[in-house]
Each structure stands twice: as C-alpha cells, then as structure tokens.
Design an enzyme around this catalytic site. Structure first.
Site, PDB file in Angstrom:
ATOM      1  N   ASP A 116      23.661  30.840  26.172  1.00  0.00           N
ATOM      2  CA  ASP A 116      22.787  29.759  25.756  1.00  0.00           C
ATOM      3  C   ASP A 116      23.542  28.933  24.714  1.00  0.00           C
ATOM      4  O   ASP A 116      23.931  29.457  23.670  1.00  0.00           O
ATOM      5  CB  ASP A 116      21.503  30.359  25.147  1.00  0.00           C
ATOM      6  CG  ASP A 116      20.281  29.528  25.443  1.00  0.00           C
ATOM      7  OD1 ASP A 116      20.369  28.298  25.278  1.00  0.00           O
ATOM      8  OD2 ASP A 116      19.248  30.110  25.818  1.00  0.00           O
ATOM      9  N   ASP A 218      20.600  24.199  25.559  1.00  0.00           N
ATOM     10  CA  ASP A 218      19.309  23.993  24.913  1.00  0.00           C
ATOM     11  C   ASP A 218      19.071  22.516  24.582  1.00  0.00           C
ATOM     12  O   ASP A 218      19.964  21.856  24.028  1.00  0.00           O
ATOM     13  CB  ASP A 218      19.317  24.818  23.610  1.00  0.00           C
ATOM     14  CG  ASP A 218      17.945  25.003  23.020  1.00  0.00           C
ATOM     15  OD1 ASP A 218      17.081  25.567  23.710  1.00  0.00           O
ATOM     16  OD2 ASP A 218      17.736  24.580  21.867  1.00  0.00           O
ATOM     17  N   GLU A 260      18.757  22.125  29.664  1.00  0.00           N
ATOM     18  CA  GLU A 260      17.302  22.128  29.466  1.00  0.00           C
ATOM     19  C   GLU A 260      16.886  20.711  29.086  1.00  0.00           C
ATOM     20  O   GLU A 260      17.250  20.206  28.031  1.00  0.00           O
ATOM     21  CB  GLU A 260      16.905  23.099  28.349  1.00  0.00           C
ATOM     22  CG  GLU A 260      15.398  23.229  28.231  1.00  0.00           C
ATOM     23  CD  GLU A 260      14.921  23.584  26.819  1.00  0.00           C
ATOM     24  OE1 GLU A 260      13.814  24.131  26.690  1.00  0.00           O
ATOM     25  OE2 GLU A 260      15.626  23.298  25.838  1.00  0.00           O
ATOM     26  N   HIS A 334      11.430  31.931  28.587  1.00  0.00           N
ATOM     27  CA  HIS A 334      10.975  32.517  27.324  1.00  0.00           C
ATOM     28  C   HIS A 334      10.043  31.604  26.531  1.00  0.00           C
ATOM     29  O   HIS A 334       9.549  32.003  25.479  1.00  0.00           O
ATOM     30  CB  HIS A 334      12.206  32.851  26.471  1.00  0.00           C
ATOM     31  CG  HIS A 334      12.961  31.609  26.089  1.00  0.00           C
ATOM     32  ND1 HIS A 334      13.604  30.824  27.023  1.00  0.00           N
ATOM     33  CD2 HIS A 334      13.143  30.990  24.909  1.00  0.00           C
ATOM     34  CE1 HIS A 334      14.150  29.781  26.428  1.00  0.00           C
ATOM     35  NE2 HIS A 334      13.886  29.863  25.135  1.00  0.00           N
ATOM     36  N   ASP A 335       9.840  30.368  26.997  1.00  0.00           N
ATOM     37  CA  ASP A 335       8.943  29.436  26.308  1.00  0.00           C
ATOM     38  C   ASP A 335       7.617  29.277  27.047  1.00  0.00           C
ATOM     39  O   ASP A 335       6.742  28.547  26.580  1.00  0.00           O
ATOM     40  CB  ASP A 335       9.582  28.036  26.232  1.00  0.00           C
ATOM     41  CG  ASP A 335      10.812  27.976  25.333  1.00  0.00           C
ATOM     42  OD1 ASP A 335      10.930  28.807  24.414  1.00  0.00           O
ATOM     43  OD2 ASP A 335      11.661  27.082  25.559  1.00  0.00           O
TER      44      ASP A 335
HETATM   45  O1  TEU Z   1      13.069  24.614  23.794  1.00  0.00           O
HETATM   46  C1  TEU Z   1      12.853  23.247  23.703  1.00  0.00           C
HETATM   47  C2  TEU Z   1      11.496  22.850  23.480  1.00  0.00           C
HETATM   48  O2  TEU Z   1      11.254  21.648  23.440  1.00  0.00           O
HETATM   49  C3  TEU Z   1      10.460  23.886  23.286  1.00  0.00           C
HETATM   50  O3  TEU Z   1      10.322  24.145  21.950  1.00  0.00           O
HETATM   51  C4  TEU Z   1       9.208  23.423  23.875  1.00  0.00           C
HETATM   52  O4  TEU Z   1       8.808  22.241  23.259  1.00  0.00           O
HETATM   53  C5  TEU Z   1       8.131  24.416  23.657  1.00  0.00           C
HETATM   54  O5  TEU Z   1       8.581  25.691  23.984  1.00  0.00           O
HETATM   55  C6  TEU Z   1       7.008  24.108  24.573  1.00  0.00           C
HETATM   56  O6  TEU Z   1       5.849  24.445  23.939  1.00  0.00           O
HETATM   57  C7  TEU Z   1      14.286  25.122  23.440  1.00  0.00           C
HETATM   58  C8  TEU Z   1      14.251  26.633  23.542  1.00  0.00           C
HETATM   59  O7  TEU Z   1      14.043  26.999  24.874  1.00  0.00           O
HETATM   60  C9  TEU Z   1      13.199  27.145  22.611  1.00  0.00           C
HETATM   61  O8  TEU Z   1      13.040  28.542  22.717  1.00  0.00           O
HETATM   62  C10 TEU Z   1      13.626  26.778  21.211  1.00  0.00           C
HETATM   63  O9  TEU Z   1      12.615  27.146  20.309  1.00  0.00           O
HETATM   64  C11 TEU Z   1      13.888  25.285  21.085  1.00  0.00           C
HETATM   65  O10 TEU Z   1      14.664  24.758  22.141  1.00  0.00           O
HETATM   66  C12 TEU Z   1      14.664  25.015  19.830  1.00  0.00           C
HETATM   67  O11 TEU Z   1      15.952  25.512  19.963  1.00  0.00           O
END
Ligand code: TEU
Ligand code: CA
Length: 564
Positions: A116, A218, A260, A334-335
């Site tokens: 990542d 990311d 992403e 994971h989000d």
């Molecule tokens: O996620 C990007 C992101 O925009 C997320 O925070 C998203 O808005 C949220 O999960 C939706 O509710 C990436 C990673 O995947 C996330 O785990 C990180 O927290 C974020 O970037 C910051 O690095």
C-alpha cells in the site's frame, strides 16, 4: 443479422485488436488487513509472521497476489495509513527480515506481494514533518502545505477533512496552518515540490528492489491538489505526476498498480489505465458504493438497496473500459461494510447470497479483489456501544453527529451498517477462542458469530462459500471468455435479477443471479436461450437456459454455450 448481433460483431472485432495480455488480467488479488489477519505472537495484533503462516491457505484458495494494507512504521492513528517511516516496518507487525521472508515464501508459492503506497500524506511523526513544522526557512517546510491564517485568524479556506472538521490545523509554533485532508495527524505532502516527488520515487524503487509485485496507491487522485483553488481530486497535474512516477519507478517492470480513486469516472479511468498512458494498471472506482449512500448524510444514513441502479453502474464501467483500460472488481475492502451484509442477506441466506455475489463479481471483466474474510462469508459486527468501535473515522463522526443532535442509538445503527470497523474485526480462522486469530485479547472484538463462520469449517465443507470462491478463481484461469469476453447486460430494468453475458471466440457465458430472498420468475430474451455447460451454481447445476426460469432465493449460475 439483428442489431444485437451487429453490435456484438463490431465489439468482438475491437476486442480482437492486439491488446497486450498482462499477467494481472487473469490474476485474483486478496487484500490482507495485517492488524486483523493473524496474530502469531499473541499480543492481540496481527503480524507479518502471521501472514506468512497463512500463505498455504491463500495458495489453496488460488490467490495470485496479496495486497497488504500498510505495514510501515506508524503511530497507528489511522491504523498505518499514517506513516512515520516509509522504509521500516511497524514493530507490532514485525521486522524487515520478516517482510523479506514473506516476499520470498510467497514467491516460492507463485504469489506476489503488493504494498500500500500512502503518499498523499504522512504521519505527523514523520521526520520530514518534524522538520517542516520548525517554521518557514526550514529545508523541509515546503514538503507540506502551510498557509497563513485567513484575515479573521481562522483557517485559510473551507476545505474539509474526510474524518470531520476543517482540513486545516493551526500550528502555534509558526502561527501557520497545515493541510490534512484526513486526521490532524496525517499532514498532506506537497506534491508540487519536486524534492518531495524525488524522495517518494526513491522510496518506491527501494521497495521494488526488494521484489514486490506492485503497489495499491492510497487516495492517489488527491496528489494533484491545488489547495488555493480548493481543488482536491483530479488536479491539473495529477496525470503528469503519475506519468513521471511511472517513468521514474515501475515503468519498466511488469508489476500491478492500482489507484484508489473515489473520484474516478469512466473518462478519468481511461486516463489512468488507458493502453498508451503509461500510468497505472487499473483504478478502484467507487460509484457502486457511493450510489448506495444518502445524498445528505453519506454513508451514515443508508438508502434502500436499488438493484437496477447497481446494475447500471457496474454495467457502465464494464462497457466504458471494454476496449481500453482495465477494471478492478470488488465488493469490499478495509473501509467498507461486509459485502454479504451490504448486498446480500447475512441472516436469512448467508451462504446462498455470499456465493451469488461472488459469482456476479468474479465473472465480470476485470481483476477481482477479495477482502479478507469475504471468502468465508464474514458479516458486519453487531457492536452495541461506541466503546467497542476503534476506527478514528467512526469515533470522530460519533462525536460530531452527537454534537449535531443525533441520538446515540441512531448513530450505532448507522455504524452497524457502514462503519469501517465492520471490515476490521479479526479474521475468523476456527471455532477456537478469539476465532483462532490470536491467543491473546484482540485489539478489536471478534465477531461473535465465529463459532459458525470460520475458515476451518468452510474448508471442510464441499459446498461452502470458500469452495465456491475457489471454483470461481480456477474458472478464470481456465476460460479466456471470463478474462477477455465482451460484456453485455440483459434485462436492465428487472428489479430483482442481474443477467449478463460474456462473449469470445464463439463462446458465450451467461450469468444469471437473483438478488432477492424469495423465488423470482424471469423470462429470458430469445438470444440467450440455449443448452450449455453449467460452470458454477449455488443450487443444482443448470445446463439449459429456457424461456421461463424460476430462480430460487439468491440463486446464481453461469452457463457456457458455443455460439458458432
Ligand atoms: O481511504 C480514502 C478515503 O477517502 C476513505 O477515508 C473514505 O473516505 C472513507 O473510508 C469512506 O467512508 C484511504 C484508505 O483506504 C483509508 O483506510 C485511509 O483512512 C485513508 O485513505 C487515509 O489514508
Ligand atoms: Ca502480533
């Protein structure tokens, strides 16, 4: 020839243009969230030796690539998405030697490790930021984005953090604000500074030399931001930076890169992944996710599930990238909440609906990504109090929503459905205490359904979700029509059933799936009615597509027929 046949013939001709075949076209990727995958030393936190100990498990599922969420040194404000040293491993996850061993053990089994790459921001404990905050004039000042206060002393502008509140925090030391599009402890790097870009590329090459198979990037759509114009995603130099990165790092290596990009549209996806662009292999787009969110309250208030919309979004992406670019395919990460809880029926038909979802996704065109635990049907977690939640986003949003007048019960209901914690409870390996994840108390509670939902049980049952995934992964390797076939959707306005076909070299694969917990009658279009071979089904095999079918609850199958 009717219209459909004309169109199809034209599309097939297009597709038969010499498209460069890539190893990752036939690959299946598995995402590991290291903190929650397997804890080998019993401290309650998953670790790299734990991942290595499960390589045989992943190999037997048929996985080619393992994407690890961040494993770097980090104060873990956002579970590793806040990096304080890009070239070291978080001690709770292990050491560089553990990592090298993971890479070589994976390679011995024919699998690659994807890291990542979190380069939109660092941790506030990164040495660059420690230097930067010393004040204007410091050589690292411009590694980050500092601005003077607005005339009233407030933040320079109205940019907001994804985790709630303003994206600017005042640093008393210099009296200036720094930008953080995520938590206050995740200051944004200044990509306009060539020295920042040079450092990042150096770091990427260092990991590439260690033999990794690629990067997941990311929030990569943010790196071209122009804060003074309040432009965050798709800034004017975004693609210049990606082309530069490609040239200076992985461009001459045969690796997988996936960005992403919550902002991606089919048009921008072609810029990222188009064949002559020299940027990325593919991006994650989230339209099928956000389309399920409330216009006002986002994911914290869900909308009723709308299959017609889901089909139109997924179909739109299949068509848009059919001749150029490449899709990633995923339900979860994971989000996001657990797929079976979000799109299926985790209580009434857990196995049927989990298999149905897998079938629909894995037989589309693109590279499928499985999020850990999805292959055993892991579900959302029924936490009842905010104390059980761990995610910084959930905790921040809880505070803000309660302040705004939402009742705690309502918030928990939203969190039960959509909080990121749902994806982050420990992997359920067995019916042993803590689901076999750890011998110690896990950092976040295990889902109480682990005695029935666990990998050990799934692997011994021939008809399990796990074995269904395994079959789907193997089918992709055996049938080029699954990898390269032309996508065509059918019955677009049917409210309950998803039907699509894939066509290549005189073969046609038809996928039929019922998204409801009841029997649904469906009348198939004439073109699709024919005998064939059932490649996969979550009930009895179906080897004839007849005019009138009655689908059982969450029934899904795929039939392969010869058309020539
Ligand atoms: O996620 C990007 C992101 O925009 C997320 O925070 C998203 O808005 C949220 O999960 C939706 O509710 C990436 C990673 O995947 C996330 O785990 C990180 O927290 C974020 O970037 C910051 O690095
Ligand atoms: Ca551990």
């Amino acid at each position: 020839m009717n219209d459909f046949q004309d169109q199809l013939a034209a599309a097939i001709k297009q597709a038969e243009l010499p498209i460069e075949r890539k190893w990752w076209h036939t690959a299946t990727v598995y995402q590991v969230y290291p903190r929650s995958f397997c804890d080998l030393n019993g401290d309650g936190v998953g670790d790299i030796p734990g991942i290595t100990s499960k390589l045989d498990y992943l190999k037997s599922l048929g996985i080619d690539v393992i994407w690890l969420s961040p494993i770097y040194k980090s104060p873990m404000d956002d579970n590793g998405y806040d990096i304080s040293d890009y070239q070291d491993i978080a001690p709770e996850f292990g050491t560089l030697a553990d990592f090298d061993r993971l890479v070589s053990e994976a390679r011995n089994r024919g699998m690659g490790i994807v890291l990542d790459l979190v380069v939109n921001h660092t941790s506030d404990e990164h040495p660059w930021f420690l230097e930067s905050r010393k004040g204007p004039g410091n050589p690292f000042r411009d590694f980050y984005i500092w601005r003077k206060p607005a005339p009233d002393g407030g933040p320079p502008n109205s940019l907001k953090s994804s985790f709630g509140g303003p994206a600017w925090t005042l640093d008393p030391l210099s009296g200036e604000y720094y930008l953080h599009l995520f938590s206050t402890r995740q200051p944004d790097l200044n990509w306009e500074n060539p020295a920042v870009r040079a450092e990042i590329y150096k770091m990427m090459n260092w990991w590439l030399e260690r033999g990794i198979a690629g990067f997941r990037m990311d929030v990569i759509d943010y790196i071209g931001k122009q804060v003074d114009r309040e432009i965050v995603h798709d800034g004017p130099h975004l693609h210049d930076y990606l082309q530069e990165m490609n040239r200076r790092t992985f461009g001459n290596r045969d690796i997988l890169t996936v960005g992403e990009t919550w902002s991606a549209t089919p048009g921008s996806a072609l810029l990222y992944s188009g064949r002559n662009r020299h940027e990325l292999s593919m991006v994650f787009q989230f339209e099928h996710v956000t389309q399920q969110w409330d216009e006002m309250f986002g994911k914290w208030r869900s909308k009723p599930f709308d299959l017609v919309k889901l089909k139109s979004v997924l179909g739109k992406w299949q068509y848009a990238l059919s001749d150029d670019g490449w899709n990633s395919l995923f339900w979860g990460n994971h989000d996001l909440p657990r797929a079976v809880s979000k799109y299926g029926d985790a209580t009434g038909y857990p196995a049927e609906s989990a298999k149905m979802l897998a079938t629909v996704l894995h037989l589309m065109k693109g590279t499928p990504f499985i999020y850990q635990g999805e292959e055993i049907g892991m579900t959302n977690v029924p936490f009842t109090t905010i104390e059980q939640y761990r995610d910084i986003e959930t905790l921040n949003m809880h505070r803000l929503h309660i302040e705004a007048g939402l009742s705690p019960e309502e918030f928990i209901k939203g969190a039960n459905e959509n909080a990121r914690d749902n994806a982050r409870t420990p992997m359920q390996w067995s019916a042993a205490p803590y689901g076999g994840f750890s011998t110690g108390v896990p950092w976040i509670e295990v889902n109480p359904n682990y005695p029935t939902i666990n990998a050990e049980r799934e692997m011994t049952d021939e008809k399990s979700i796990w074995n269904h995934y395994r079959k789907l992964i193997a089918l992709r390797k055996r049938h080029p029509v699954i990898v390269y076939g032309i996508y065509q959707s059918w019955l677009d306005s049917h409210p309950d059933v998803f039907v699509y076909s894939r066509t290549l070299d005189g073969e046609r694969l038809v996928v039929v799936a019922n998204f409801r917990a009841r029997e649904v009658p469906v009348e198939l279009p004439g073109e699709l009615r024919m005998p064939g071979e059932c490649l996969i089904s979550n009930y009895e095999p179906v080897d004839r597509l007849d005019e009138n079918l009655t689908l059982k609850p969450y029934e899904a199958f795929a039939v392969l027929a010869r058309t020539l």
